[in-house]
Design a protein around this motif. Structure first.
Motif, mmCIF file in Angstrom:
data_model
loop_
_atom_site.group_PDB
_atom_site.id
_atom_site.type_symbol
_atom_site.label_atom_id
_atom_site.label_comp_id
_atom_site.label_asym_id
_atom_site.label_seq_id
_atom_site.Cartn_x
_atom_site.Cartn_y
_atom_site.Cartn_z
ATOM 1 N N LEU A 54 0.841 -1.204 0.000
ATOM 2 C CA LEU A 54 0.000 0.000 0.000
ATOM 3 C C LEU A 54 0.874 1.250 0.000
ATOM 4 N N GLU A 55 1.940 1.216 0.770
ATOM 5 C CA GLU A 55 2.858 2.361 0.799
ATOM 6 C C GLU A 55 3.524 2.532 -0.565
ATOM 7 N N TYR A 56 3.913 1.405 -1.121
ATOM 8 C CA TYR A 56 4.527 1.419 -2.445
ATOM 9 C C TYR A 56 3.592 2.048 -3.474
ATOM 10 N N ARG A 57 2.313 1.786 -3.310
ATOM 11 C CA ARG A 57 1.311 2.328 -4.231
ATOM 12 C C ARG A 57 0.916 3.764 -3.888
ATOM 13 N N GLY A 58 1.599 4.318 -2.920
ATOM 14 C CA GLY A 58 1.415 5.740 -2.679
ATOM 15 C C GLY A 58 0.567 6.130 -1.477
ATOM 16 N N TYR A 59 0.090 5.144 -0.729
ATOM 17 C CA TYR A 59 -0.704 5.487 0.441
ATOM 18 C C TYR A 59 0.203 5.764 1.636
ATOM 19 N N SER A 60 -0.260 6.626 2.471
ATOM 20 C CA SER A 60 0.394 6.828 3.755
ATOM 21 C C SER A 60 -0.344 5.929 4.747
ATOM 22 N N VAL A 61 0.348 4.952 5.301
ATOM 23 C CA VAL A 61 -0.330 3.938 6.100
ATOM 24 C C VAL A 61 -0.020 4.086 7.590
ATOM 25 N N THR A 62 -1.076 4.159 8.381
ATOM 26 C CA THR A 62 -0.898 4.064 9.829
ATOM 27 C C THR A 62 -1.238 2.636 10.209
ATOM 28 N N TYR A 63 -0.239 1.960 10.736
ATOM 29 C CA TYR A 63 -0.361 0.520 10.963
ATOM 30 C C TYR A 63 -0.223 0.242 12.456
ATOM 31 N N VAL A 64 -1.247 -0.407 13.007
ATOM 32 C CA VAL A 64 -1.208 -0.699 14.440
ATOM 33 C C VAL A 64 -1.204 -2.205 14.654
ATOM 34 N N GLN A 65 -0.247 -2.663 15.441
ATOM 35 C CA GLN A 65 -0.255 -4.078 15.817
ATOM 36 C C GLN A 65 -0.083 -4.148 17.331
ATOM 37 N N ASN A 66 -1.031 -4.801 17.966
ATOM 38 C CA ASN A 66 -1.022 -4.797 19.425
ATOM 39 C C ASN A 66 -0.272 -5.986 20.022
ATOM 40 N N PHE A 67 0.007 -5.879 21.296
ATOM 41 C CA PHE A 67 0.458 -7.025 22.090
ATOM 42 C C PHE A 67 -0.557 -7.228 23.195
ATOM 43 N N THR A 68 -1.055 -8.451 23.315
ATOM 44 C CA THR A 68 -1.908 -8.772 24.450
ATOM 45 C C THR A 68 -0.978 -9.187 25.578
#
Length: 455
Positions: A54-68
């Motif tokens: 998605l970034e490569y295609r030009g989007y600015s991505v906010t990516y969240v990955q949690n830890f339980t």
RNA sequence: GGCGACGUAGCCAAGGGGUCAAAGGCGAGGGUCUGCAAAAUCCUUAUUCGUGGGUUCAAAUCCCACCGUCGCCUCCA
């Protein structure tokens, strides 16, 4: 146009982010009480790769990955080791990052942890209770499934079907067996936080709702995870979140298929797991990434040493082509952008725009590999290499060979071997070749000299 | 019992109404190259897409039935 199979509709849909040019994405991360296994790595690698595409295609991505970092198993394991849950989870968060880093996974924009959001969780549950979606009993708080009209829409289930299912547990304090816990009153010796109910801790599903809405807003674009999370985890998250905000929570749900071992799902509870740490040691990060991306992310896939060796051989074909290009034209030949580059880039985008079809993407790459091996044209080779490097932004391979410091020594040995060959001392020459091979160096003789490469 | 996915060459795996006598990878066999290898390269390896019906001018692709495999319905990526 990027298309994504959306679990909610069961269909492939055109991807249109809420805000043009920006993507907000949440991926369910691990519960940190031991090392991650190859199954966990699939979701991590696939969605990392998709995010980068998605970034490569030009989007600015906010990516969240949690830890339980708080749950029954963490408490249990911490007790067994005689340490705090905090200490245990800190350790496995660190171990996770070691594996992720070696796997070439980019850090997320945010890596929230449940225990850092307890206040927000309490507020969230309070709102649910005020709105009439939750009720408390003996210090526990439950979500009232019947109050949320579209419950079951994500996993495509009917409440009546589920109620008649034999496996629904009976719990006296719930009004309905399908209601699920938002807040668990602490039992003796468990870590707990003060709350308007009894002191206790968050239930299983609430953390993702709270952390995602806090960091990404009431509504966001993509929520991803393994398809074993669809029910009940994601169904429950969705119910809570939409009940809380009154808005649509997530637009696109992406779910990856499971990895099995001997036709049985790889999972911690079955004990048939293969650690990422171990897989990395045996096959290396490139083979593992190749393996994980070699099949479409939604399909189930089998893990075995045969599959891994095959992935390794496939990856080697690409790495070999990169080495051959370097041998033919060196490092600094500049690529010129032209219709060739545009055409192949379009083919790659076409493959990946279609629900992130990575097998198709590799098909494109291997066609170029073939071209690279066939031609000696410098410009052509430079263009192919430029495309590979460009695509590697989302493929995430590590083409750099380690042991660079040893190059000069290898060079010396190769020369030594060649002097032996010149005087027809093949015994010596073969001995050197064999030794180098043991050290990970492959020699290739040809009419115009001997070349070598790190394997 | 409910819901869902899948079944394509020796193996892995794309495709998903005509341009498919089906992409790509692994493996295998043969030729070239080589001191021998390795690597590379060339050729060969599915008239056919689980089985049986149906729709259509046309189906691997749509529909129905059946067989088989897997996942979820309990923690799980």
């Amino acid at each position: 146009m990027i298309r994504i199979t959306n679990t909610l509709s069961g269909k492939k849909e055109e991807f249109i982010p809420l805000e043009e040019g920006r993507v907000k994405m949440y991926v369910c991360g691990p519960t940190v009480y031991n090392l991650i296994h190859v199954g966990n790595a699939r979701a991590a690698v696939v969605f990392d790769s998709f995010r980068r595409y998605l970034e490569y295609r030009g989007y600015s991505v906010t990516y969240v990955q949690n830890f339980t970092d708080i749950d029954d198993k963490i408490i249990k394991t911490a007790n067994e080791e005689g340490i705090s849950t905090k200490r245990l989870s800190d350790r496995y968060v660190a171990e996770y990052f070691k594996d992720a880093c070696r796997l070439g996974i980019e850090p997320a924009t945010f890596h929230p942890r449940t225990t850092d959001f307890v206040n927000e969780i309490i507020d969230f549950i309070s709102v649910l209770q005020k709105k009439g979606f939750a009720y408390s009993k003996n210090g526990d708080v439950y979500f009232d499934v019947s109050a949320f009209k579209s419950y079951g829409a994500l996993s495509n289930r009917k409440l009546s079907d589920m109620r008649s299912g034999a496996r629904v547990e009976i719990n006296d304090s719930k009004d309905d067996p399908l209601d699920f816990v938002l807040w668990k009153a602490a039992k003796a010796g468990e870590p707990s936080w003060n709350s308007p109910w009894k002191s206790g801790r968050p239930g299983w599903h609430i953390e993702c709702s709270v952390m995602s809405t806090t960091l990404l807003g009431d509504s966001f674009d993509i929520h991803a995870g393994g398809n074993d999370l669809i029910f009940p985890h994601h169904e429950n998250e969705r119910a809570q979140s939409e009940a809380w905000s009154g808005k649509k929570w997530v637009n696109y749900w992406m779910h990856n298929g499971m990895i099995s071992v001997k036709k049985e799902k790889m999972s911690k509870s079955l004990g048939n797991i293969f650690n990422v740490r171990e897989a990395l040691r045996v096959y290396g990060p490139n083979a593992l990434r190749m393996y994980l991306l070699s099949k479409h992310y939604r399909s189930p896939m089998e893990f075995s040493s045969d599959r891994m060796e095959e992935a390794k051989a496939s990856y080697n074909r690409i790495a070999n082509a990169m080495d051959e290009i370097k041998r033919k034209i060196g490092d600094d030949t500049k690529a010129v952008e032209d219709s060739f580059s545009k055409e192949w880039r379009a083919r790659m985008n076409e493959a990946l725009d279609d629900d992130f079809n990575t097998p198709q993407a590799f098909s494109v790459i291997f066609e170029l590999v073939k071209e690279a091996l066939l031609t000696d044209d410098r410009e052509h080779l430079a263009k192919i290499r430029a495309l590979f490097m460009e695509w590697n932004y989302f493929l995430g391979f590590d083409f750099e060979k380690k042991n660079v410091n040893a190059d000069a020594f290898v060079e010396t040995l190769v020369e030594l071997r060649n002097t032996a060959r010149v005087r027809n001392d093949y015994e010596q020459a073969d001995a050197i070749r064999k030794k180098l091979k043991e050290l990970g160096v492959e020699i290739r003789d040809s009419s115009n000299g001997s070349h070598w490469r790190w394997m």
